[in-house]
Design a protein around this motif. Structure first.
Motif, PDB file in Angstrom:
ATOM      1  N   GLN A   1      -3.355  98.158  48.369  1.00  0.00           N
ATOM      2  CA  GLN A   1      -2.558  99.166  49.071  1.00  0.00           C
ATOM      3  C   GLN A   1      -2.232  98.667  50.481  1.00  0.00           C
ATOM      4  OE1 GLN A   1      -5.807 102.201  48.875  1.00  0.00           O
ATOM      5  NE2 GLN A   1      -4.372 103.335  47.592  1.00  0.00           N
TER       6      GLN A   1
ATOM      7  N   ARG B   1      -1.620 107.461  40.028  1.00  0.00           N
ATOM      8  CA  ARG B   1      -2.028 108.286  41.179  1.00  0.00           C
ATOM      9  C   ARG B   1      -2.816 109.498  40.701  1.00  0.00           C
ATOM     10  NH1 ARG B   1       0.608 105.628  45.559  1.00  0.00           N
ATOM     11  NH2 ARG B   1       2.178 104.387  44.519  1.00  0.00           N
TER      12      ARG B   1
ATOM     13  N   LYS C   1       2.765 106.746  55.928  1.00  0.00           N
ATOM     14  CA  LYS C   1       1.716 106.707  56.941  1.00  0.00           C
ATOM     15  C   LYS C   1       1.801 105.394  57.719  1.00  0.00           C
ATOM     16  CE  LYS C   1      -1.301 107.942  53.245  1.00  0.00           C
ATOM     17  NZ  LYS C   1      -0.425 108.191  52.208  1.00  0.00           N
TER      18      LYS C   1
ATOM     19  N   GLU D   1      -3.015 100.048  53.021  1.00  0.00           N
ATOM     20  CA  GLU D   1      -4.219 100.307  53.808  1.00  0.00           C
ATOM     21  C   GLU D   1      -5.306  99.267  53.573  1.00  0.00           C
ATOM     22  OE1 GLU D   1      -2.695 102.264  51.683  1.00  0.00           O
ATOM     23  OE2 GLU D   1      -2.438 104.297  52.444  1.00  0.00           O
TER      24      GLU D   1
HETATM   25 MG    MG Z   1      -0.682 105.058  49.073  1.00  0.00          MG
END
Ligand code: MG
Ligand code: ATP
Length: 695
Positions: A464, A564, A321, A466
């Motif tokens: 992360q 995860r 992403k 992000e």
């Molecule tokens: Mg990730």
């Protein structure tokens, strides 16, 4: 064995010696904050040499509460350390946001109305304060004997020259610049040069293929691509310019796109076949143009919410992403986390081994350290070149005080044997860091005992791409460490563990790791894809930022990342994280590395399939298989014993070194023709090797 270890650690922790070590003369208050002493935990005595910012969990708790109750006061105080050309508005809240996707759109804004520049704060500010002569970057090349030192003044001059070049090519605020370079000083300087003029940099890791690079170039359509002729990583020669040429050809064929300029640093240490690839009109040689530029360049004053850079995630769970970070919030958050988590003090030498192609290389190689006027090391090569002692040799060479690396490197070096570490003194080290993946306790202990000689705290930092910078981490010396736990949230970070219906759970529990409110470093969007941003992070549980990771909170309030969410396995109704099983397999003396995934099972719902890489001296056998199974039965329970153990020579990893369980899951389920997006896979030959062996 553990008891002996703890005894060793506590033997120098009697109250008398502790109070004499405490900078405030107070007796040890650290252990008192742990309610549950039966856990495996470690307290490291403080050393008078270090003037700590946060000295106890109590002090942290009070600062943390301030950061949550009075975020404006808290962040305003920290943001004032930076130069703002125009102050942000303080008459209204410093942060505005919406985290609730039912009331879209999702947005976060910090320091609105403020104008600043990250490059100015990372370079000019220190030079103006008289620190231009301080070493900023200590560079170590791939091969022994190649090195350089640049001061803050050098870095400023060089960066300005690159900025002026970009300006001469009509790169203006908001334009994109793609940087595809090895770990040489020109890489962070290129990033800073973009930041100075307001161009958005998109750094692509120089291990990516032409195909992956082309995709990233087409995604952001940069005006300029900055690259290098070729470089060496270990004993491998990488013809970077050849890869760029192929990638740009692909861009032309696919979308008729070409950057106007390709700036190529000609690597004087490596010969390249430049004649065949040179494109007149597009390609310019760095050494021909940059030295002619003026060493003073204008600064573009940026609004706090203007974009600073875009960067792709590692691609562990799917297609990478393109995360976008903005100027004000990222600057403040990256700098503040660096200062507190690495307890940065003048005179320290910081080394983070991450490549600038990853977020850790943005935040803890480039922006965080330079914003704090730190001296930092950057290294071009790999940990095992020319041998597995290279990291420790570099630490001695530059007197590194804080060393930050990834569990994958730690495990590799552990499996190479202690003698490589012990050959070097490492006496300058005061703290160690880990980032990128859960660190399994066996690797943690090795890092702590062998590398840090039990005197250096390990900051296990969870975050992360992000989140911009670290979100969960110990503050060194402030509270006891537990191997495998990232411990407590950083200031301003409100963690929530939620159940599958999105209800927050309290007290000791396990759940989906979410974040309740905005922190300054949160990514504001995905490049030209706000919908995917909302979908990926805000639509799983309304009102929260969903991290995608599972997590447990223990009786002491410590957080343990379990892996995860996609990786959780449900065996006969028992939900078990891959991390938990892997940790037990990893602890086996014959194991170098292990990864587990779930496979469909008629009776149990799911069964466990384990991929195990053995230590060099071990060889696969039925006895060994049984002994692995027994250790899982003993440590976790029979239900968690793998159905299958597949001996392999390596695990598929992203180029940032993370295990790609999504590929292993497909292999375990026999879906060999449909392995998914492989663009971020580091070494495709690993897959062939696995497919060529039988479990
Ligand atoms: Mg990730
Ligand atoms: P993608 O989002 O494309 O699937 P990725 O999540 O691997 O890739 P990054 O942003 O580089 O991309 O990695 C963040 C993830 O790395 C976290 O969500 C977490 O799973 C893992 N991680 C990072 N640091 C730690 C840590 N200290 N302990 C446990 N896990 C960690």
């Amino acid at each position: 064995k553990l008891e002996t270890r703890l005894k060793i650690i506590f033997s120098h922790l009697n109250a008398a010696s502790f109070s004499s070590l405490s900078p405030f003369g107070a007796p040890c208050s650290q252990t008192s904050t742990l309610q549950h002493k039966d856990d495996d935990y470690v307290v490291i005595p403080r050393n008078l040499k270090y003037s700590l910012r946060v000295t106890s969990r109590e002090q942290y708790a009070s600062m943390y509460m301030d950061s949550i109750r009075e975020p404006d006061m808290f962040w305003n105080k920290l943001a004032k350390d930076f130069f703002w050309k125009k102050e942000y508005a303080t008459s209204q809240p410093l942060c505005k946001f919406n985290f609730d996707a039912r009331k879209s759109p999702i947005f976060v804004e910090w320091f609105r109305g403020g104008y600043t520049n990250v490059c100015y704060n990372a370079l000019d500010r220190h030079v103006i304060a008289g620190r231009g002569g301080q070493p900023a970057l200590l560079w170590e090349g791939n091969d022994l004997g190649q090195d350089s030192c640049s001061t803050y003044q050098d870095l400023l001059n060089y960066t300005c020259q690159i900025s002026n070049f970009l300006l001469s090519k009509n790169v203006v605020k908001g334009d994109r610049v793609c940087i595809y370079m090895p770990m040489i000083p020109e890489l962070p300087c290129g990033m800073l040069a973009c930041a100075r003029i307001g161009a958005i940099h998109s750094v692509v890791f120089a291990g990516f293929s032409a195909e992956a690079l082309a995709g990233r170039i087409l995604d952001c359509c940069p005006k300029v691509v900055i690259t290098c002729s070729a470089f060496k990583r270990g004993n491998k020669l990488v013809d970077l310019m050849g890869i760029v040429d192929t990638a740009l050809q692909l861009c032309l064929e696919r979308e008729n796109f070409s950057p106007e300029t390709c700036l190529i640093y000609e690597n004087p240490r490596v010969a390249s076949n430049k004649d065949t690839l040179w494109k007149e009109g597009r390609d310019l040689r760095w050494q021909d143009v940059i030295p002619c530029m003026d060493k003073k360049a204008p600064v573009e004053w940026m609004e706090a919410e203007d974009p600073l850079f875009m960067l792709y995630t590692s691609g562990s769970t799917g297609k990478p992403k393109g995360v976008v970070h903005t100027v004000g919030g990222y600057m403040v958050y990256s700098a503040v986390t660096f200062k507190y988590i690495f307890d940065h003090q003048p005179g320290d030498v910081f080394w983070c081994t991450a490549d600038c192609g990853w977020i850790t290389g943005h935040t803890y190689v480039t922006y965080g350290p330079l914003l704090n006027c730190a001296t930092c090391v950057i290294y071009e090569g790999i940990p095992t070149w020319p041998d597995a002692g290279r990291y420790w040799q570099i630490i001695d060479k530059f007197n590194v005080t804080a060393f930050h690396t990834a569990p994958t490197a730690i495990r590799t070096l552990e499996s190479s044997g202690d003698e490589f570490v012990k050959k070097h003194s490492r006496k300058s080290l005061k703290l160690l860091g880990s980032v990128g993946e859960p660190i399994n306790p066996k690797a943690w202990w090795w890092y702590f005992e062998v590398v840090g000689e039990k005197r250096c705290p390990i900051v296990d930092t969870w975050w992360q791409t992000e989140t911009g910078a670290t979100m969960i981490s110990p503050l060194p010396w402030a509270w006891p460490l537990k191997p495998g736990s990232a411990t407590l949230p950083f200031f301003g970070v409100q963690l929530a563990l939620v159940d599958e219906n999105g209800n927050e759970k309290h007290g000791p529990c396990e759940g989906f790791l979410c974040i309740k409110g905005p922190w300054p470093g949160i990514a504001r969007t995905l490049y030209q894809n706000h919908e995917r941003y909302e979908e990926s992070y805000f639509k799983t549980f309304y009102g929260y930022y969903t991290t995608g990771d599972g997590c447990r909170r223990d009786d002491d309030g410590y957080y343990w990342i379990t892996g995860r969410i996609d990786d959780v396995i449900n065996v006969s109704g028992h939900r078990i994280s891959t991390g938990e099983v892997e940790s037990v397999l990893n602890a086996h003396p014959a194991c170098a590395e292990a990864a587990v995934v779930g496979i469909p099972h008629k009776v149990k719902g799911q069964g466990i399939y384990a991929f195990v890489v053995l230590m060099k001296e071990a060889s696969a056998s039925e006895e060994l298989r049984i002994s692995f199974l027994q250790s899982v039965r003993k440590e976790i329970g029979s239900f968690a014993a793998p159905e299958i153990i597949h001996w392999v020579t390596g695990l598929p990893k992203t180029r940032s070194g993370k295990v790609m369980r999504r590929i292993l899951r497909k292999i375990a389920c026999g879906e060999f023709d449909n392995l998914g997006d492989l663009s971020s896979l580091a070494d495709p030959s690993v897959i062939d090797d696995i497919l060529n062996t039988k479990p």
